[in-house]
Each structure stands twice: as C-alpha cells, then as structure tokens.
Motif scaffolding. Structure first.
Motif, PDB file in Angstrom:
ATOM      1  N   UNK A  50     -67.677 -38.175 -31.887  1.00 55.94           N
ATOM      2  CA  UNK A  50     -66.534 -38.764 -32.665  1.00 55.94           C
ATOM      3  C   UNK A  50     -67.000 -39.208 -34.096  1.00 55.94           C
ATOM      4  N   UNK A  51     -66.747 -38.521 -34.628  1.00 55.92           N
ATOM      5  CA  UNK A  51     -66.669 -38.591 -36.021  1.00 55.92           C
ATOM      6  C   UNK A  51     -65.194 -39.535 -37.089  1.00 55.92           C
ATOM      7  N   UNK A  52     -65.745 -40.569 -37.877  1.00 56.64           N
ATOM      8  CA  UNK A  52     -64.968 -41.034 -38.560  1.00 56.64           C
ATOM      9  C   UNK A  52     -65.428 -41.517 -40.458  1.00 56.64           C
ATOM     10  N   UNK A  53     -64.659 -41.561 -40.683  1.00 54.80           N
ATOM     11  CA  UNK A  53     -64.508 -42.371 -42.939  1.00 54.80           C
ATOM     12  C   UNK A  53     -64.756 -43.491 -41.954  1.00 54.80           C
ATOM     13  N   UNK A  54     -65.499 -43.987 -43.783  1.00 59.84           N
ATOM     14  CA  UNK A  54     -65.506 -45.455 -44.058  1.00 59.84           C
ATOM     15  C   UNK A  54     -64.132 -46.154 -43.663  1.00 59.84           C
ATOM     16  N   UNK A  55     -64.085 -47.354 -43.797  1.00 57.87           N
ATOM     17  CA  UNK A  55     -62.488 -48.058 -42.807  1.00 57.87           C
ATOM     18  C   UNK A  55     -62.453 -49.070 -43.848  1.00 57.87           C
ATOM     19  N   UNK A  56     -63.045 -49.220 -45.450  1.00 54.61           N
ATOM     20  CA  UNK A  56     -62.087 -50.192 -46.279  1.00 54.61           C
ATOM     21  C   UNK A  56     -62.788 -49.459 -47.529  1.00 54.61           C
ATOM     22  N   UNK A  57     -62.718 -48.155 -47.315  1.00 56.97           N
ATOM     23  CA  UNK A  57     -62.233 -46.990 -48.400  1.00 56.97           C
ATOM     24  C   UNK A  57     -61.903 -45.658 -48.694  1.00 56.97           C
ATOM     25  N   UNK A  58     -61.846 -44.806 -49.852  1.00 58.43           N
ATOM     26  CA  UNK A  58     -62.201 -43.304 -49.229  1.00 58.43           C
ATOM     27  C   UNK A  58     -62.960 -43.008 -49.311  1.00 58.43           C
ATOM     28  N   UNK A  59     -63.767 -42.890 -48.699  1.00 59.77           N
ATOM     29  CA  UNK A  59     -64.692 -42.034 -48.309  1.00 59.77           C
ATOM     30  C   UNK A  59     -65.425 -41.733 -47.190  1.00 59.77           C
ATOM     31  N   UNK A  60     -65.695 -40.256 -46.518  1.00 61.42           N
ATOM     32  CA  UNK A  60     -65.959 -39.547 -45.505  1.00 61.42           C
ATOM     33  C   UNK A  60     -66.803 -38.405 -45.209  1.00 61.42           C
ATOM     34  N   UNK A  61     -67.267 -37.673 -44.324  1.00 60.18           N
ATOM     35  CA  UNK A  61     -68.091 -36.441 -44.353  1.00 60.18           C
ATOM     36  C   UNK A  61     -67.371 -35.730 -43.970  1.00 60.18           C
ATOM     37  N   UNK A  62     -66.852 -34.429 -44.111  1.00 63.82           N
ATOM     38  CA  UNK A  62     -66.185 -33.331 -44.251  1.00 63.82           C
ATOM     39  C   UNK A  62     -66.588 -32.408 -42.867  1.00 63.82           C
ATOM     40  N   UNK A  63     -68.011 -32.712 -43.446  1.00 61.87           N
ATOM     41  CA  UNK A  63     -68.574 -31.532 -42.613  1.00 61.87           C
ATOM     42  C   UNK A  63     -70.335 -31.822 -42.290  1.00 61.87           C
ATOM     43  N   UNK A  64     -71.062 -31.095 -41.021  1.00 63.58           N
ATOM     44  CA  UNK A  64     -72.171 -32.014 -41.243  1.00 63.58           C
ATOM     45  C   UNK A  64     -72.574 -30.951 -39.880  1.00 63.58           C
ATOM     46  N   UNK A  65     -74.125 -31.720 -39.108  1.00 65.96           N
ATOM     47  CA  UNK A  65     -75.287 -30.675 -38.097  1.00 65.96           C
ATOM     48  C   UNK A  65     -75.532 -32.009 -37.778  1.00 65.96           C
ATOM     49  N   UNK A  66     -75.874 -31.155 -37.000  1.00 68.14           N
ATOM     50  CA  UNK A  66     -76.363 -31.905 -35.855  1.00 68.14           C
ATOM     51  C   UNK A  66     -77.807 -32.052 -34.745  1.00 68.14           C
ATOM     52  N   UNK A  67     -79.109 -32.356 -35.080  1.00 63.43           N
ATOM     53  CA  UNK A  67     -80.772 -32.519 -34.299  1.00 63.43           C
ATOM     54  C   UNK A  67     -80.608 -33.101 -33.790  1.00 63.43           C
ATOM     55  N   UNK A  68     -81.346 -33.153 -32.308  1.00 69.35           N
ATOM     56  CA  UNK A  68     -82.140 -33.137 -31.081  1.00 69.35           C
ATOM     57  C   UNK A  68     -83.515 -33.306 -31.324  1.00 69.35           C
TER      58      UNK A  68
END
Length: 497
Positions: free
Chosen positions: A244-262
């Motif tokens: 589950x992803x979410x942006x920054x609480x106190x400003x209009x900044x967020x990630x729109x796409x990402x990859x996942x490694x393990x």
C-alpha cells in the motif's frame, strides 16, 4: 468470515472421500496399499505408513481452497500395533511458504496423539489458522509410523492478507532504511502508512515539536532520480503479497509509479518482473492522502523488500505498508539441492540432445560448479535440450543455473519441461500472470559464466523427469545447473517405472 457470518466447523473430507486421492501426497509409502490415500479415518485394514528409512516422514493434504483449520483427529493402523504418538503440523497458503502451528511459547506445537491402534484423539489448533495445504509430521511412534486422520475446519474462505507492521510500529525504525534522505527528519523511519508528521507512537516515545519543527509526513530522498529506494528488513522470512502506498502528508508530493525488489538475505536482490521479463512497474498515487493497494500476481517469500520510485509529482515522497503473512518456516523446501552438484544424481540419469565433445562438454559436465566445461551442444538452435531422470517423483521448487566454466558462454533464457511418468509426455512450466491464458514460461538465465541465478517454481511441481531447453544464449550455449526440491515420495495415483 465476512459480514459477521458464522461458519460451522465440520469434517473436511478425509473419511467421506470428498478429499480425493489426488489431493493427498506423502514423503514416502511402505507400498501402494499403505500410501497417502489409505490415511482416511476409520479406513479398515490399512493406514498410511512411510518407508522404514524415511527419516523425516510427512503426509500432506491439498484442500484446493483456503479453509480455517481448527482441529485434527487421528487414529493408528487398524490391523497392526502401529501408531503415531506425537507430531507437528506445518501449513501453507501456496504450497511454497510454510509455517508451523505454534504453541504458547511461540515454538512449533508438539501434538500428542495415540496410544493404541483404533482410539480417536482430537487435537485442537489454538489458535486456528487459515491454509490450503496442511501436513502432519510424525515425531514419535509405536513400532512404525501409521496414521489415519481427519481435519476439521470451516470454509472455504477468502484469504485477507495482514498488514506486516509499518503503520502500527510492529516493524521498528531500525528495520527501515533508504538510499538517501533529504534531511534527518525525512528519512526511512517516516515512510509509514498514515504517518501524520507531528507525532509518533510505537517503540519510541512521542515527539514534542513546535510548528517550525513539524516533521514532514513521509520518506523524502536527497535526490529525485531512479537510483532512490526505501527498504524494509523483516528480519525473518515472510510471505509478502502486496504493498500500500501513500504520498506526503503535509505537501502535494507523491510517487506515481514504482518497482519492487526483494531478497532472501539482504544481499542478493531480484525485481518483480512483468511478462516481458523487465522490471514490473506498479501504478502509484494520484494525490497525497489516498492509499493505493497493489497486489502482486505471485506472492513473494522474502526477508527484505524495497520500493523503487520511477515517476513522481513535484518530489519523491512516500509512505507505505506491506501486506502478507508470516513469519514462514520453509520446512527444508527451498534450498534442498537434489544432487547434480554433489554427484548423488549419477551420470546415467543425464542426457542431452547433442554434445560438442564427449570429454568435458556433455551432459555429465552440466553439474553446478563443475570445474571443467559444462554442457555445450554441437549446434546452437532451439532444438537443444538437457534432461534429468530423478528415478522417482520429487517436489521441485526451483532451478539454479550457471554458464560454462572455461569460456564466456551461457544461457540467458530457457524453458522447463517436466513429466511424472515418461520422457515422452512432457508438460511445460507455464505462467498466467498476464491474463487468463497460460503460456509457456520463459525463465531468465545468466548474465555471465560464473554467477548462480535461481528461478523458483511457484507453485512447486511434482515430477520425475526434468528438461531444460535453451531459448537464448550468449555467444554459444553453455550450461551448468542444479535442481531444488524435496523427496522422493510416492503419489497414490501414479505408477513410477
């Protein structure tokens, strides 16, 4: 259970045969009439009995759907003074990642069972657990392992993954880390779902801050580029099914796409791949506050997970939570090498389509870490293959590949084919992550001649014969490899010749 529905506990089908013979398997069988299919409660004359030299016997049920398991009822063998006195119960949602039913001390629960051949002994699972696959592992017995049993539970039920503990601080700050941080107050420990920025709860005390010192509500790296990531070390191995992803609480900044490694050890890392064998790109957020859930097509078994931002709005800023279950105990499944490297699999069990030479480059040289050469076929084309006869049915969990030892030749992509009964009845390993239609899976191979590259089979495969067929290669086909799995064991409906 959903919407407050009460689900009644009931026998799940060993005695009445609603659990079919094909859903039962065992580490070994004394003979065909004392195999897994005879381990049914009140079965007259017979029971499941493993071979005498089976040092770690087990019997397994595949329920085909997830059930809430609440108890097990056991009996000994009807026509002989043989029974199980104590046992463990490991279980799994996918047949790959396993954990044990635990006692109050957090250790695997030892269940104490029978004292004669026919009495019934009930052992409840406290707490109950949700699983598709259930095993009974005998620990002690009278004369010889012999078992009849029934499982009790409710369902089938949908499996709802748990949050693993970022939001509620079960995962402490010390297990969070990142490629970089814009400031000490923007570092990985703030990458928690719904972190509010001005207070913290959990293993540390609350912060008291002034408005000018208010903590930004997210992880924010020093740089905005594709080299940034935030990671979680789960310390133990978990079954991770999503993020589950979410942006920054106190400003209009967020990630729109990402990859996942393990990673299984925090050192060797693999990215989740898409159908083109490239890094799978997940869609992220469209505002600062709304949580977005991405479920992985195939669950991971991992100790550590990283999220790698690919695109963002204004600045990389991220809060997140992992979904899954665990910790899981893999019950000796994952890293059991079946014997190519050690020589337990003899040369007579290996065959190949062709060999450039009979000396160091035929099938007997295709053993992982073999010092001279490797398997090198005469021709570079898609008709080449190498094959292993395991001489019995094994539960295959993966394959490790390596290039040729004395030249820059290696296989970059390959397919895997298996058979339980004969070498003429090959079934390809398939995948269906890009839609409903199953396609032959193309496995990623090596990028140099010496490194090991491991591919897992999820779910595991029951087979006696295994064939690897190169699809692409560097300069010339060159291969050394090892199979991973466990066994041998017999299937009730399969005659092994």
């Amino acid at each position: 259970m959903t919407n407050g529905e009460v689900m009644a506990t009931r026998p799940l089908g060993m005695e009445d045969r609603s659990i079919a013979d094909s859903q039962l398997s065992a580490s070994s069988c004394w003979n065909t009439i004392q195999c897994a299919s005879t381990a049914r409660l009140f079965n007259e004359y017979q029971a499941w009995s493993p071979k005498k030299n089976d040092k770690k016997p087990w019997i397994q049920v595949d329920l085909r759907q997830s059930f809430r398991l609440e108890a097990v009822l056991t009996q000994g063998r009807d026509n002989a003074e043989n029974w199980v006195k104590s046992f463990l119960v490991p279980y799994s949602l996918d047949g790959y990642s396993w954990t044990y039913s635990l006692g109050n001390d957090g250790q695997p629960q030892v269940f104490h069972s029978n004292q004669d051949r026919n009495s019934l002994v009930v052992n409840p699972f406290r707490p109950a657990f949700v699983a598709r696959f259930v095993r009974i592992e005998p620990l002690s017995w009278h004369h010889h392992v012999s078992l009849r049993f029934e499982l009790f539970g409710a369902g089938p039920i949908p499996v709802v993954p748990n949050t693993l503990g970022l939001e509620d601080y079960r995962i402490p700050d010390s297990e969070l880390y990142a490629s970089s941080c814009y400031h000490d107050r923007n570092c990985a420990k703030y990458a928690r779902l719904n972190f509010a920025g001005d207070e913290r709860q959990g293993e540390t005390s609350r912060y008291t801050v002034t408005s000018s010192e208010k903590l930004p509500g997210a992880w924010i790296p020093r740089f905005d580029d594709h080299n940034q990531w935030v990671g979680v070390d789960l310390v133990d191995k978990y079954r991770v099914v999503g993020v589950i992803t979410q942006g920054r609480q106190d400003a209009d900044q967020w990630v729109t796409s990402f990859a996942v490694s393990h990673s299984m050890d925090g050192k060797m890392w693999s990215f989740i791949q898409d159908c083109g064998h490239e890094e799978k790109i997940y869609q992220g957020n469209h505002d600062r506050a709304t949580p977005i859930i991405n479920v992985f097509e195939t669950p991971l078994t991992a100790r550590a997970v990283r999220v790698h931002p690919k695109r963002w709005t204004r600045h990389i800023a991220l809060r997140l939570e992992l979904l899954g279950n665990g910790p899981v105990a893999e019950v000796g499944i994952d890293e059991n090498k079946l014997g190519l490297e050690s020589g337990r699999i003899p040369n007579s069990s290996l065959a190949a389509s062709s060999c450039i030479s009979d000396d160091a480059y035929c099938s007997e040289s295709a053993r992982l870490n073999h010092e001279v050469g490797g398997w090198v076929p005469r021709i570079n084309d898609l008709a080449q293959w190498i094959q292993v006869d395991l001489m019995a049915v094994y539960r295959l969990t993966g394959v490790i590949t390596q290039g040729r030892s004395d030249a820059a030749h290696w296989v970059t992509r390959y397919t895997v084919w298996t058979s339980q009964e004969s070498r003429g009845n090959w079934i390809p390993v398939t995948e269906s992550t890009c839609g409903e239609a199953k396609e032959i899976k193309i496995f990623t191979g090596n990028c140099d001649q010496f490194s090991h590259f491991t591919n897992r089979f999820n779910p595991p495969i029951l087979a006696r014969y295994v064939l690897l067929a190169p699809v692409a290669w560097h300069d010339h086909i060159g291969l050394r490899f090892e199979l991973l799995g466990e066994g041998p064991f017999m299937l009730p409906d399969v005659a092994v010749h």
